[in-house]
Design a protein around this motif. Sequence first.
Motif, PDB file in Angstrom:
ATOM      1  N   PHE B   8      -3.694 -33.682 -34.065  1.00  0.00           N
ATOM      2  CA  PHE B   8      -4.374 -34.218 -35.243  1.00  0.00           C
ATOM      3  C   PHE B   8      -5.384 -33.210 -35.782  1.00  0.00           C
ATOM      4  CE2 PHE B   8      -8.045 -36.261 -37.175  1.00  0.00           C
ATOM      5  CZ  PHE B   8      -7.441 -36.971 -38.202  1.00  0.00           C
ATOM      6  N   MET B   9      -6.165 -32.620 -34.885  1.00  0.00           N
ATOM      7  CA  MET B   9      -7.176 -31.665 -35.320  1.00  0.00           C
ATOM      8  C   MET B   9      -6.529 -30.432 -35.960  1.00  0.00           C
ATOM      9  SD  MET B   9      -9.930 -33.261 -34.826  1.00  0.00           S
ATOM     10  CE  MET B   9     -11.156 -32.007 -35.222  1.00  0.00           C
ATOM     11  N   THR B  10      -5.380 -30.031 -35.426  1.00  0.00           N
ATOM     12  CA  THR B  10      -4.658 -28.905 -36.009  1.00  0.00           C
ATOM     13  C   THR B  10      -4.208 -29.243 -37.425  1.00  0.00           C
ATOM     14  OG1 THR B  10      -3.855 -28.297 -33.828  1.00  0.00           O
ATOM     15  CG2 THR B  10      -2.686 -27.351 -35.719  1.00  0.00           C
ATOM     16  N   ARG B  11      -3.662 -30.439 -37.559  1.00  0.00           N
ATOM     17  CA  ARG B  11      -3.191 -30.891 -38.882  1.00  0.00           C
ATOM     18  C   ARG B  11      -4.370 -30.965 -39.871  1.00  0.00           C
ATOM     19  NH1 ARG B  11       0.207 -30.746 -42.675  1.00  0.00           N
ATOM     20  NH2 ARG B  11       0.086 -32.514 -44.085  1.00  0.00           N
ATOM     21  N   LEU B  12      -5.492 -31.505 -39.408  1.00  0.00           N
ATOM     22  CA  LEU B  12      -6.678 -31.622 -40.260  1.00  0.00           C
ATOM     23  C   LEU B  12      -7.137 -30.245 -40.736  1.00  0.00           C
ATOM     24  CD1 LEU B  12      -8.857 -33.680 -41.337  1.00  0.00           C
ATOM     25  CD2 LEU B  12     -10.149 -33.217 -39.237  1.00  0.00           C
ATOM     26  N   SER B  13      -7.144 -29.283 -39.836  1.00  0.00           N
ATOM     27  CA  SER B  13      -7.642 -27.968 -40.249  1.00  0.00           C
ATOM     28  C   SER B  13      -6.602 -27.215 -41.078  1.00  0.00           C
ATOM     29  CB  SER B  13      -8.126 -27.145 -39.049  1.00  0.00           C
ATOM     30  OG  SER B  13      -7.037 -26.691 -38.305  1.00  0.00           O
ATOM     31  N   ASP B  14      -5.326 -27.486 -40.863  1.00  0.00           N
ATOM     32  CA  ASP B  14      -4.285 -26.895 -41.722  1.00  0.00           C
ATOM     33  C   ASP B  14      -4.454 -27.375 -43.161  1.00  0.00           C
ATOM     34  OD1 ASP B  14      -3.197 -25.561 -39.610  1.00  0.00           O
ATOM     35  OD2 ASP B  14      -1.411 -26.825 -39.421  1.00  0.00           O
ATOM     36  N   VAL B  15      -4.665 -28.679 -43.308  1.00  0.00           N
ATOM     37  CA  VAL B  15      -4.831 -29.237 -44.651  1.00  0.00           C
ATOM     38  C   VAL B  15      -6.111 -28.693 -45.292  1.00  0.00           C
ATOM     39  CG1 VAL B  15      -5.292 -31.368 -45.947  1.00  0.00           C
ATOM     40  CG2 VAL B  15      -3.459 -31.314 -44.249  1.00  0.00           C
ATOM     41  N   ALA B  16      -7.188 -28.600 -44.489  1.00  0.00           N
ATOM     42  CA  ALA B  16      -8.446 -28.072 -45.019  1.00  0.00           C
ATOM     43  C   ALA B  16      -8.250 -26.652 -45.556  1.00  0.00           C
ATOM     44  CB  ALA B  16      -9.530 -28.089 -43.949  1.00  0.00           C
ATOM     45  N   ARG B  17      -7.416 -25.874 -44.860  1.00  0.00           N
ATOM     46  CA  ARG B  17      -7.167 -24.498 -45.316  1.00  0.00           C
ATOM     47  C   ARG B  17      -6.407 -24.503 -46.646  1.00  0.00           C
ATOM     48  NH1 ARG B  17      -4.214 -22.542 -41.083  1.00  0.00           N
ATOM     49  NH2 ARG B  17      -2.444 -23.132 -42.382  1.00  0.00           N
ATOM     50  N   ASP B  18      -5.416 -25.374 -46.767  1.00  0.00           N
ATOM     51  CA  ASP B  18      -4.673 -25.492 -48.033  1.00  0.00           C
ATOM     52  C   ASP B  18      -5.587 -25.918 -49.179  1.00  0.00           C
ATOM     53  OD1 ASP B  18      -2.417 -24.859 -46.610  1.00  0.00           O
ATOM     54  OD2 ASP B  18      -1.602 -26.902 -46.578  1.00  0.00           O
ATOM     55  N   VAL B  19      -6.462 -26.872 -48.892  1.00  0.00           N
ATOM     56  CA  VAL B  19      -7.380 -27.375 -49.926  1.00  0.00           C
ATOM     57  C   VAL B  19      -8.325 -26.263 -50.354  1.00  0.00           C
ATOM     58  CG1 VAL B  19      -9.282 -28.996 -50.363  1.00  0.00           C
ATOM     59  CG2 VAL B  19      -7.201 -29.785 -49.205  1.00  0.00           C
ATOM     60  N   GLU B  20      -8.836 -25.526 -49.381  1.00  0.00           N
ATOM     61  CA  GLU B  20      -9.743 -24.414 -49.696  1.00  0.00           C
ATOM     62  C   GLU B  20      -9.059 -23.421 -50.641  1.00  0.00           C
ATOM     63  OE1 GLU B  20     -12.831 -24.390 -48.291  1.00  0.00           O
ATOM     64  OE2 GLU B  20     -13.505 -22.503 -49.165  1.00  0.00           O
ATOM     65  N   ALA B  21      -7.798 -23.117 -50.358  1.00  0.00           N
ATOM     66  CA  ALA B  21      -7.063 -22.167 -51.205  1.00  0.00           C
ATOM     67  C   ALA B  21      -6.868 -22.736 -52.607  1.00  0.00           C
ATOM     68  CB  ALA B  21      -5.713 -21.834 -50.565  1.00  0.00           C
ATOM     69  N   CYS B  22      -6.582 -24.019 -52.679  1.00  0.00           N
ATOM     70  CA  CYS B  22      -6.388 -24.658 -53.982  1.00  0.00           C
ATOM     71  C   CYS B  22      -7.695 -24.646 -54.783  1.00  0.00           C
ATOM     72  CB  CYS B  22      -5.886 -26.096 -53.785  1.00  0.00           C
ATOM     73  SG  CYS B  22      -5.537 -26.988 -55.314  1.00  0.00           S
ATOM     74  N   LEU B  23      -8.794 -24.988 -54.134  1.00  0.00           N
ATOM     75  CA  LEU B  23     -10.095 -24.990 -54.817  1.00  0.00           C
ATOM     76  C   LEU B  23     -10.471 -23.572 -55.256  1.00  0.00           C
ATOM     77  CD1 LEU B  23     -12.068 -27.429 -52.463  1.00  0.00           C
ATOM     78  CD2 LEU B  23     -11.300 -27.904 -54.806  1.00  0.00           C
ATOM     79  N   GLU B  24     -10.161 -22.613 -54.411  1.00  0.00           N
ATOM     80  CA  GLU B  24     -10.435 -21.207 -54.755  1.00  0.00           C
ATOM     81  C   GLU B  24      -9.718 -20.831 -56.051  1.00  0.00           C
ATOM     82  OE1 GLU B  24     -11.582 -17.532 -54.975  1.00  0.00           O
ATOM     83  OE2 GLU B  24     -12.237 -18.577 -53.150  1.00  0.00           O
ATOM     84  N   HIS B  48     -20.315 -22.217 -54.928  1.00  0.00           N
ATOM     85  CA  HIS B  48     -21.258 -22.485 -53.834  1.00  0.00           C
ATOM     86  C   HIS B  48     -21.138 -23.946 -53.383  1.00  0.00           C
ATOM     87  CE1 HIS B  48     -25.080 -21.754 -51.606  1.00  0.00           C
ATOM     88  NE2 HIS B  48     -25.284 -23.042 -51.840  1.00  0.00           N
ATOM     89  N   ALA B  49     -20.997 -24.836 -54.366  1.00  0.00           N
ATOM     90  CA  ALA B  49     -20.954 -26.266 -54.060  1.00  0.00           C
ATOM     91  C   ALA B  49     -19.637 -26.691 -53.428  1.00  0.00           C
ATOM     92  CB  ALA B  49     -21.174 -27.071 -55.341  1.00  0.00           C
ATOM     93  N   ALA B  50     -18.554 -26.052 -53.822  1.00  0.00           N
ATOM     94  CA  ALA B  50     -17.235 -26.601 -53.466  1.00  0.00           C
ATOM     95  C   ALA B  50     -16.472 -25.806 -52.409  1.00  0.00           C
ATOM     96  CB  ALA B  50     -16.375 -26.726 -54.727  1.00  0.00           C
ATOM     97  N   LEU B  51     -16.816 -24.537 -52.224  1.00  0.00           N
ATOM     98  CA  LEU B  51     -16.027 -23.710 -51.307  1.00  0.00           C
ATOM     99  C   LEU B  51     -16.726 -23.521 -49.966  1.00  0.00           C
ATOM    100  CD1 LEU B  51     -14.784 -20.889 -53.733  1.00  0.00           C
ATOM    101  CD2 LEU B  51     -13.615 -22.993 -53.055  1.00  0.00           C
ATOM    102  N   GLY B  52     -15.917 -23.152 -48.991  1.00  0.00           N
ATOM    103  CA  GLY B  52     -16.491 -22.695 -47.724  1.00  0.00           C
ATOM    104  C   GLY B  52     -17.014 -23.769 -46.807  1.00  0.00           C
ATOM    105  N   GLY B  53     -16.365 -24.879 -46.754  1.00  0.00           N
ATOM    106  CA  GLY B  53     -16.836 -25.801 -45.731  1.00  0.00           C
ATOM    107  C   GLY B  53     -16.352 -27.202 -45.888  1.00  0.00           C
ATOM    108  N   GLY B  54     -16.647 -27.980 -44.889  1.00  0.00           N
ATOM    109  CA  GLY B  54     -16.309 -29.389 -44.942  1.00  0.00           C
ATOM    110  C   GLY B  54     -14.966 -29.654 -44.284  1.00  0.00           C
TER     111      GLY B  54
END
Lengths: 308, 308
Positions: B8-24, B48-54
């Motif tokens: 689950f944690m792997t899946r969560l961080s995989d999705v977070a990486r995809d989202v980060e790329a999309c927001l970028e 600053h507000a939207a990238l790099g975390g969460g």
Amino acid sequence: MMSSTGSFMTRLSDVARDVEACLETLLSNEAHSGEMARPARLISAMRHAALGGGKRLRPFLTIETARLFSRSGAGPLRTGSAIELLHCYSLVHDDLPSMDDDDLRRGRPTVHKAFDEATAILAGDALQTLAFEVLADPATDADGSVRADLVLGLARASGLGGMVGGQQLDLAAEGRYGVAELGENEIRLLQMMKTGALLTFSVQAGAILGRADQERRQALRIYGRALGAAFQVADDILDREASAESLGKRTGKDLEKGKATLVDHLGMEGAKRECRRLVSEAQEALGVFGPAAETLREAVRFVAEREV
Amino acid sequence: MMSSTGSFMTRLSDVARDVEACLETLLSNEAHSGEMARPARLISAMRHAALGGGKRLRPFLTIETARLFSRSGAGPLRTGSAIELLHCYSLVHDDLPSMDDDDLRRGRPTVHKAFDEATAILAGDALQTLAFEVLADPATDADGSVRADLVLGLARASGLGGMVGGQQLDLAAEGRYGVAELGENEIRLLQMMKTGALLTFSVQAGAILGRADQERRQALRIYGRALGAAFQVADDILDREASAESLGKRTGKDLEKGKATLVDHLGMEGAKRECRRLVSEAQEALGVFGPAAETLREAVRFVAEREV
């Protein structure tokens, strides 16, 4: 068909009354379809910001443009009202202490004066949200892709690359973030973003509702841009000429803040000439519509001459 | 199909990486389709507000719900990212001096600290606008009425009757506008508006993209609401228990501000019991989906136990 300024002014105030009634419904406590509470203080602040005043020029442009395509009733009225909500949100935030720090708006206390700063920020936020909610609602148009197009157009006109971006450039133009000397083209870009984009979209929204073909859409785009530019040149002229009493807000502010306007670059006479040129450009773009577009032709003259 | 917390944690961080790329991509200078300028300072503040975390929990819920209906790719990713933009705008405005007056967010300076107050207000404004722009764009879904439904749902979850209304009630609960003693039901309503509505919509958005039938939509509504409520009870427990170091923001703030939480009404043990009850309710609602919904079942457990 309007031809005299008298009947134009009647039409303008008739539409303003319809818009006021629509906004009243959208901002009433009972209107909401959701199950959540609507905090009384927040609604009061939103109502203070959006009701009881203004020429409602943006909804007028939407409604009159839609009429070129025989569209009238709830769709254009709700769309115009949504654009007005967006416009009102921008005024609330622009007036904040950390922005333009204005105490008066149309002769009444600004929202952060009448309520408080936190409430003003939230009221602006919620007015923006409501604008998009109104556009996306099936009551605005039966066709989902028309509603999505309206949302997309409003978002592009009002976000980073439009109104909000223009406000940021405007703050920079005051020299807040270091020396900023704007050239004529930079002033035009700033104005097109800050004010012009939403006026232009007000016209385009009518074309979207009217399912306009490419030729008519393009004609209305030229019209809307010239009208937006004329509005802002007239504003620069007004800022230099008008007295505080006649406007109900502080004027000469651009001068006071050391911000360059087109009047600096073109001179007063040059600015007035530019304004007349833009009026002609806007009016000529409407040729394809013939006499049916007479109200829109009067609208751009009205915008350019409103207090000048 | 996830079954262990590790996967689950792997899946969560995989999705977070995809989202980060999309927001970028959404917040890059080149991405915009319009012709207008994008002021550098404003984009920097938005980034600053939207990238790099969460943890990107809201996009995760949208993406995992859409997967129940075999929808994946750009549509769910863009939709989830739009919800995240909306969430980030709310954090920027909530942190402002006139609101919660926070200097730190996830261990970094808040936007008004890193930039200035005017820029923070405008960055929040533009993040909200961008959220709606992304949803309304044809790249999110080919069907205009799906896009309009997404806009409508996000607007209802985040406006006057949702997140912004909840923030206003939260300010009132601090006693800013006179004495405010909230009962248990009022706290639940406030929390449902302020935090729950957007989490619930994150799930519903996946159902909209997946063209879910009424039965599945209803099941996901129950799931989303219970998850949102569990999130907030866990937050109240966290606020009382956690130390400033482990969270990177000030805690015990509710206590400090004299604001009642569910822990006051239910006691610490009662709050933890309530949290477990909500987890069960959410998980049971997913019965209709069988083992395919295992990730969503883990998600609600993760939400409830995240630091408690």
